[in-house]
Motif scaffolding. Structure first.
Motif, short mmCIF file in Angstrom:
data_model
loop_
_atom_site.label_atom_id
_atom_site.label_comp_id
_atom_site.label_asym_id
_atom_site.label_seq_id
_atom_site.Cartn_x
_atom_site.Cartn_y
_atom_site.Cartn_z
N ILE A 22 0.84 -1.20 0.00
CA ILE A 22 0.00 0.00 0.00
C ILE A 22 0.88 1.25 0.00
N ASN A 23 1.94 1.25 0.79
CA ASN A 23 2.85 2.41 0.79
C ASN A 23 3.47 2.61 -0.59
N ALA A 24 3.76 1.54 -1.29
CA ALA A 24 4.32 1.66 -2.65
C ALA A 24 3.35 2.40 -3.57
N GLU A 27 3.63 6.11 -2.81
CA GLU A 27 4.88 6.69 -3.30
C GLU A 27 4.92 6.76 -4.82
N GLU A 28 4.38 5.73 -5.47
CA GLU A 28 4.33 5.74 -6.95
C GLU A 28 3.47 6.89 -7.46
N ILE A 33 5.45 9.92 2.44
CA ILE A 33 5.03 9.54 3.79
C ILE A 33 5.91 10.34 4.76
N VAL A 34 5.36 11.44 5.30
CA VAL A 34 6.16 12.34 6.13
C VAL A 34 5.99 12.08 7.63
N GLU A 77 2.10 13.71 2.09
CA GLU A 77 2.31 15.08 1.63
C GLU A 77 2.55 15.09 0.13
N GLY A 78 2.00 16.08 -0.55
CA GLY A 78 2.24 16.22 -1.98
C GLY A 78 1.28 17.21 -2.61
#
Ligand code: CMP
Length: 139
Positions: A22-24, A27-28, A33-34, A77-78
């Motif tokens: 899920i984290n991938a 990030e993709e 992930i701050v 964040e983004g």
């Protein structure tokens, strides 16, 4: 604009060892992930977090489920992070979720739907403050 949003990887996903997958996805999609921690909520804490839903018929079941195992709470964040995260998660009900989204790939049902994400910038600020102090968020 650069935004922050609150994400929760739910017990159905942590139990199936899906945190990294899920984290991938985040990030993709360009989300960073701050802040991140793995915790176990009490039913009371889950109830407080989901207070806006307390009149809904599924409220008790939702709180019970969120306290049934570990969760990973995180700040993403983004650029347009709130909307971007909702896009990456897919529809609440996995039956309606688009191809390639987290819920399409991993969710089991509308209740056990693997992830939570804030639905507005205003709620994101409240939800982030529920779990994190400023010192724990490193952009
Ligand atoms: P979430 O984004 O965490 O916000 C509220 C949650 O309530 C939602 O995801 C769903 O997992 C859950 N939910 C919504 N509708 C139902 C339902 N009909 N039955 C059980 N849970 C639900």
């Amino acid at each position: 604009a650069i935004e922050r949003t609150l994400s929760i990887i739910k017990p159905d996903a942590t139990k199936r060892n899906l945190t990294g997958k899920i984290n991938a996805k985040f990030e993709e999609a360009g989300l960073r992930i701050v802040a991140q921690k793995r915790i176990r909520l009490t039913k009371e804490q889950a109830g407080k977090f989901y207070e806006v839903h307390k009149e809904r018929p599924f409220y008790d079941e939702l709180c019970e489920f969120m306290a049934s195992g570990p969760v990973v709470v995180q700040v993403l964040e983004g650029e347009n992070a709130v909307a971007k995260n909702r896009e990456v998660m897919g529809a609440t009900n996995p039956a309606d979720a688009a191809e390639g989204t987290i819920r399409k790939e991993f969710a089991l049902s509308v209740g056990e739907n693997s992830v939570h994400g804030s639905d507005s910038a205003e709620n994101a600020a409240k939800e982030i403050a529920f779990f994190f102090s400023d010192l724990e968020i490193v952009g």
